[in-house]
Scaffold this active site. Structure first.
Site, mmCIF file in Angstrom:
data_model
loop_
_atom_site.group_PDB
_atom_site.id
_atom_site.type_symbol
_atom_site.label_atom_id
_atom_site.label_comp_id
_atom_site.label_asym_id
_atom_site.label_seq_id
_atom_site.Cartn_x
_atom_site.Cartn_y
_atom_site.Cartn_z
ATOM 1 N N LYS A 33 -27.071 18.382 41.208
ATOM 2 C CA LYS A 33 -28.399 17.969 40.728
ATOM 3 C C LYS A 33 -28.452 17.215 39.515
ATOM 4 C CE LYS A 33 -29.399 22.534 38.553
ATOM 5 N NZ LYS A 33 -29.771 24.013 38.815
ATOM 6 N N ARG A 117 -39.440 33.143 38.704
ATOM 7 C CA ARG A 117 -39.602 31.560 38.635
ATOM 8 C C ARG A 117 -39.865 31.114 40.115
ATOM 9 N NH1 ARG A 117 -35.015 27.606 36.667
ATOM 10 N NH2 ARG A 117 -34.103 28.321 38.725
ATOM 11 N N TYR A 240 -33.714 4.092 9.934
ATOM 12 C CA TYR A 240 -35.229 4.207 9.883
ATOM 13 C C TYR A 240 -35.331 5.621 9.062
ATOM 14 C CZ TYR A 240 -36.589 1.632 13.979
ATOM 15 O OH TYR A 240 -36.871 0.508 15.051
ATOM 16 N N MET A 285 -33.183 3.948 19.017
ATOM 17 C CA MET A 285 -33.368 4.166 20.353
ATOM 18 C C MET A 285 -32.029 3.594 21.141
ATOM 19 S SD MET A 285 -36.317 2.229 22.786
ATOM 20 C CE MET A 285 -37.676 2.938 21.801
HETATM 21 C C1 LIG Z 1 -28.671 24.898 38.656
HETATM 22 C C2 LIG Z 1 -28.624 25.922 39.599
HETATM 23 C C3 LIG Z 1 -27.260 26.493 39.702
HETATM 24 C C4 LIG Z 1 -26.073 25.876 39.004
HETATM 25 O O1 LIG Z 1 -26.056 26.766 37.668
HETATM 26 P P1 LIG Z 1 -24.575 26.709 36.705
HETATM 27 O O2 LIG Z 1 -25.057 27.658 35.490
HETATM 28 O O3 LIG Z 1 -24.700 25.281 36.210
HETATM 29 O O4 LIG Z 1 -23.638 27.282 37.406
HETATM 30 C C5 LIG Z 1 -26.935 27.439 40.749
HETATM 31 N N1 LIG Z 1 -28.059 27.886 41.495
HETATM 32 C C6 LIG Z 1 -29.347 27.135 41.179
HETATM 33 C C7 LIG Z 1 -30.523 27.971 42.140
HETATM 34 C C8 LIG Z 1 -29.414 26.366 40.235
HETATM 35 O O5 LIG Z 1 -30.888 25.973 40.040
#
Ligand SMILES: *Cc1c(COP(=O)(O)O)cnc(C)c1O
Length: 330
Positions: A33, A117, A240, A285
């Site tokens: 991801k 969550r 800056y 930036m």
């Molecule tokens: C991002 C995520 C992971 C991976 O977590 P890491 O700590 O990077 O290994 C695993 N499961 C879910 C549901 C996630 O959102």
């Protein structure tokens, strides 16, 4: 231009350490991801596939389709497809979402074991399974996510116990998974169907040393190129806010990596590279100034070392890196 180097040897080494824990390549689901934690989605998918990884986890349908040819199974964490895909499983994060999935979709039900969550509560599971059947979806797995896998105190054991109970009461034939990177490395005898591993594969996992002593190798290095150099006389400032003032005559150069590219602005003022080169003043930036004359500067080769300067974690340092930065595999 700033550029990213991806170290194939380090990535393969990390995967080999992960494989020791899972006891099989087939049980590793690489989390890709957020542009593979900033490393580059296609680059990391190709490398993973070369190593022999067959499973991936992504956030969206779009990401899944981009890497579909590299894997035999992809889990999408938070998206709903137009139509089912034979290789893609979709996460059901909430009971109300079930009716939004098209008939025939492969799905996995996320269960809530104390993170609070996403995921359905334990007492909703039976009802959800029935609704999933009625909707004509193909339920394949139950899974959960840990909130405290990298810490000794916290909900880790509680969540494990909750998930064990859920497994015992689940219908036969389902798969189960619960481990992210830290949970996998603290397991003494991993026995689930797969682990969803992100940060460990990229070599930037941080975990209490009493839980795991594994040494992983950061995969990503970031280099920036010099745009200009000048000599600052004693008392002159740079950037800056004029926050850096030369205490003696120094050479300062400006490099083409700024907060717009993913250099967290909170690193302004204090940051020192692994080669001992100090930042001068504020990150802007598209630019950052360093006390250096080098044509190209190694800004970092371990996101874990940058994170404390910005009061954050390696995940944020990495995922901030913009996708247009050129990635090269070395
Ligand atoms: C991002 C995520 C992971 C991976 O977590 P890491 O700590 O990077 O290994 C695993 N499961 C879910 C549901 C996630 O959102």
């Amino acid at each position: 231009m700033s550029r990213i180097e991806l170290n194939r040897e380090h990535f393969f080494y990390n995967l080999s350490q992960i494989e020791v824990q899972t006891k099989a390549k087939e049980r590793i689901a690489l989390v890709l991801k957020d542009n593979a934690y900033g490393h580059g989605l296609l680059e990391m998918a190709a490398l993973a596939s070369e190593y022999g990884i067959t499973k991936a986890v992504v956030r969206s349908n779009e990401e899944a389709l981009a890497v579909i040819d590299f894997f035999g199974y992809i889990l999408v964490l938070a998206d709903i497809p137009q139509k089912p895909h034979p290789k893609i499983c979709y996460t059901i994060n909430d009971a109300d979402a079930i009716k939004k999935f098209p008939q025939g979709t492969r799905v996995e039900l996320k269960v809530n074991t104390a993170m609070n969550r996403n995921g359905v509560n334990q007492e909703e599971i039976d009802h959800c399974i029935k609704e999933i059947e009625e909707q004509g979806l193909r339920l394949e797995a139950l899974f959960m996510h840990h909130c405290c896998a990298d810490e000794r105190d916290g909900n880790y054991e509680l969540q494990k116990r909750n998930f064990e109970l859920i497994k015992q009461n689940a219908p036969k034939g389902l798969r189960f998974h619960s481990c992210n990177s830290a949970a996998l490395f603290r397991e003494k005898d991993f026995s689930e169907d797969m682990a969803r591993v992100g940060i460990a594969a990229y070599g930037c996992m941080e975990i209490d040393a009493k839980l795991s002593d594994v040494k992983l190798r950061p995969v990503l290095s970031l280099y920036a190129s010099k745009i200009s150099s000048r000599v600052l006389k004693k008392g002159e400032s740079v950037g800056y806010g004029a926050t850096f003032k030369a205490s003696r005559e120094v050479v300062v150069s400006n490099y083409d990596f700024g907060y717009g590219d993913g250099f967290l602005r909170a690193c302004s003022g204090e940051y020192v590279t692994v080669e001992g080169v100090a930042i001068a003043g504020r990150i802007s930036m598209d630019n950052s100034s360093f006390l250096s004359e080098a044509e190209e500067l190694l800004i970092f080769n371990d996101a874990k070392e940058v994170a404390p300067y910005a009061g954050t974690i390696s995940y944020e340092v990495l995922t901030s890196l913009k996708s247009y930065i050129k990635r090269e595999i070395i």
